[in-house]
Design a protein around this motif. Sequence first.
Motif, PDB file in Angstrom:
ATOM      1  N   ARG A 145      10.826   8.271   7.240  1.00  0.00           N
ATOM      2  CA  ARG A 145      11.236   7.691   8.270  1.00  0.00           C
ATOM      3  C   ARG A 145      12.680   6.732   7.563  1.00  0.00           C
ATOM      4  O   ARG A 145      13.118   6.343   7.615  1.00  0.00           O
ATOM      5  CB  ARG A 145      10.598   6.604   8.519  1.00  0.00           C
ATOM      6  CG  ARG A 145      11.139   6.047  10.309  1.00  0.00           C
ATOM      7  CD  ARG A 145      12.018   7.329  11.383  1.00  0.00           C
ATOM      8  NE  ARG A 145      12.283   5.883  12.440  1.00  0.00           N
ATOM      9  CZ  ARG A 145      13.328   6.635  13.181  1.00  0.00           C
ATOM     10  NH1 ARG A 145      14.026   7.886  12.916  1.00  0.00           N
ATOM     11  NH2 ARG A 145      13.893   6.094  13.950  1.00  0.00           N
ATOM     12  N   LYS A 151       0.771  -1.539  -0.143  1.00  0.00           N
ATOM     13  CA  LYS A 151       0.202   0.242   0.019  1.00  0.00           C
ATOM     14  C   LYS A 151       0.670   1.071  -0.058  1.00  0.00           C
ATOM     15  O   LYS A 151       1.709   1.104   0.213  1.00  0.00           O
ATOM     16  CB  LYS A 151      -0.771  -0.125   1.536  1.00  0.00           C
ATOM     17  CG  LYS A 151      -0.184  -0.047   2.935  1.00  0.00           C
ATOM     18  CD  LYS A 151      -1.136  -0.236   3.561  1.00  0.00           C
ATOM     19  CE  LYS A 151      -0.510  -0.179   5.415  1.00  0.00           C
ATOM     20  NZ  LYS A 151      -0.446  -1.833   5.966  1.00  0.00           N
ATOM     21  N   LYS A 152       0.302   2.160  -0.141  1.00  0.00           N
ATOM     22  CA  LYS A 152       0.924   4.002  -0.473  1.00  0.00           C
ATOM     23  C   LYS A 152       1.168   3.484   1.460  1.00  0.00           C
ATOM     24  O   LYS A 152      -0.062   3.699   1.931  1.00  0.00           O
ATOM     25  CB  LYS A 152       0.135   4.628  -1.214  1.00  0.00           C
ATOM     26  CG  LYS A 152       0.617   6.191  -0.903  1.00  0.00           C
ATOM     27  CD  LYS A 152       1.426   6.573  -2.256  1.00  0.00           C
ATOM     28  CE  LYS A 152       1.911   7.749  -1.986  1.00  0.00           C
ATOM     29  NZ  LYS A 152       3.407   8.411  -1.998  1.00  0.00           N
ATOM     30  N   LEU A 153       2.235   4.272   1.457  1.00  0.00           N
ATOM     31  CA  LEU A 153       3.122   4.730   2.527  1.00  0.00           C
ATOM     32  C   LEU A 153       2.718   5.893   2.634  1.00  0.00           C
ATOM     33  O   LEU A 153       2.598   6.901   1.684  1.00  0.00           O
ATOM     34  CB  LEU A 153       4.419   3.917   3.171  1.00  0.00           C
ATOM     35  CG  LEU A 153       3.889   2.784   2.589  1.00  0.00           C
ATOM     36  CD1 LEU A 153       6.117   2.292   2.897  1.00  0.00           C
ATOM     37  CD2 LEU A 153       3.884   2.264   3.576  1.00  0.00           C
ATOM     38  N   GLY A 154       2.388   6.828   4.040  1.00  0.00           N
ATOM     39  CA  GLY A 154       2.531   8.057   3.982  1.00  0.00           C
ATOM     40  C   GLY A 154       3.987   8.729   3.981  1.00  0.00           C
ATOM     41  O   GLY A 154       5.069   8.679   3.719  1.00  0.00           O
ATOM     42  N   ASN A 155       4.241  10.223   3.826  1.00  0.00           N
ATOM     43  CA  ASN A 155       5.193  11.043   3.621  1.00  0.00           C
ATOM     44  C   ASN A 155       5.928  10.899   5.289  1.00  0.00           C
ATOM     45  O   ASN A 155       6.963  10.260   4.319  1.00  0.00           O
ATOM     46  CB  ASN A 155       4.436  12.160   3.639  1.00  0.00           C
ATOM     47  CG  ASN A 155       4.711  12.690   1.842  1.00  0.00           C
ATOM     48  OD1 ASN A 155       4.770  11.815   1.423  1.00  0.00           O
ATOM     49  ND2 ASN A 155       4.254  14.086   1.808  1.00  0.00           N
ATOM     50  N   ASP A 156       5.194  10.987   5.971  1.00  0.00           N
ATOM     51  CA  ASP A 156       6.214  10.544   6.965  1.00  0.00           C
ATOM     52  C   ASP A 156       7.434   9.328   7.169  1.00  0.00           C
ATOM     53  O   ASP A 156       7.335   9.418   7.727  1.00  0.00           O
ATOM     54  CB  ASP A 156       5.401  10.583   8.532  1.00  0.00           C
ATOM     55  CG  ASP A 156       4.478   9.809   8.909  1.00  0.00           C
ATOM     56  OD1 ASP A 156       3.760   9.416   7.442  1.00  0.00           O
ATOM     57  OD2 ASP A 156       3.762   9.654   9.897  1.00  0.00           O
ATOM     58  N   VAL A 157       6.018   8.523   6.954  1.00  0.00           N
ATOM     59  CA  VAL A 157       6.876   6.593   6.685  1.00  0.00           C
ATOM     60  C   VAL A 157       7.907   6.556   6.566  1.00  0.00           C
ATOM     61  O   VAL A 157       8.846   6.801   6.123  1.00  0.00           O
ATOM     62  CB  VAL A 157       5.401   5.210   6.917  1.00  0.00           C
ATOM     63  CG1 VAL A 157       6.559   4.536   6.787  1.00  0.00           C
ATOM     64  CG2 VAL A 157       4.635   6.356   7.979  1.00  0.00           C
ATOM     65  N   MET A 158       7.736   7.187   4.789  1.00  0.00           N
ATOM     66  CA  MET A 158       8.331   7.197   3.937  1.00  0.00           C
ATOM     67  C   MET A 158       9.439   7.632   4.280  1.00  0.00           C
ATOM     68  O   MET A 158      10.846   7.473   3.790  1.00  0.00           O
ATOM     69  CB  MET A 158       7.988   7.910   2.594  1.00  0.00           C
ATOM     70  CG  MET A 158       6.711   7.128   2.169  1.00  0.00           C
ATOM     71  SD  MET A 158       7.299   4.980   1.229  1.00  0.00           S
ATOM     72  CE  MET A 158       8.449   5.703  -0.209  1.00  0.00           C
TER      73      MET A 158
END
Length: 90
Positions: free
Chosen positions: A32, A23-30
């Motif tokens: 990190r 799934k598409k990950l949020g910017n903060d996770v990407m």
Amino acid sequence: MNMTSDIQAAFVRAQQDAQALPKKLGNDVMLRLYGLYKQGSGGDAGTERPGGFDFVGAAKYDAWDALRGKSTEDAQREYTELVRSLQAGS
């Protein structure tokens, strides 16, 4: 195998697994993931922060630079744990 090579092998597997995250990950996770990957593979960020209108480059640099001083092994371990938790859907 020693502990260091175990961590490195898990880090390499996690890099491959990260490419297959469904799934598409949020910017903060990407960011990190990016910071941990860069710290785990290259150590501390260099001194040249992208500027101007390179907002993506600056955000990536900041995510990496925030990990300054973290050991390569710790970054590799955290990256691997994060990828595993994302695979598990946490």
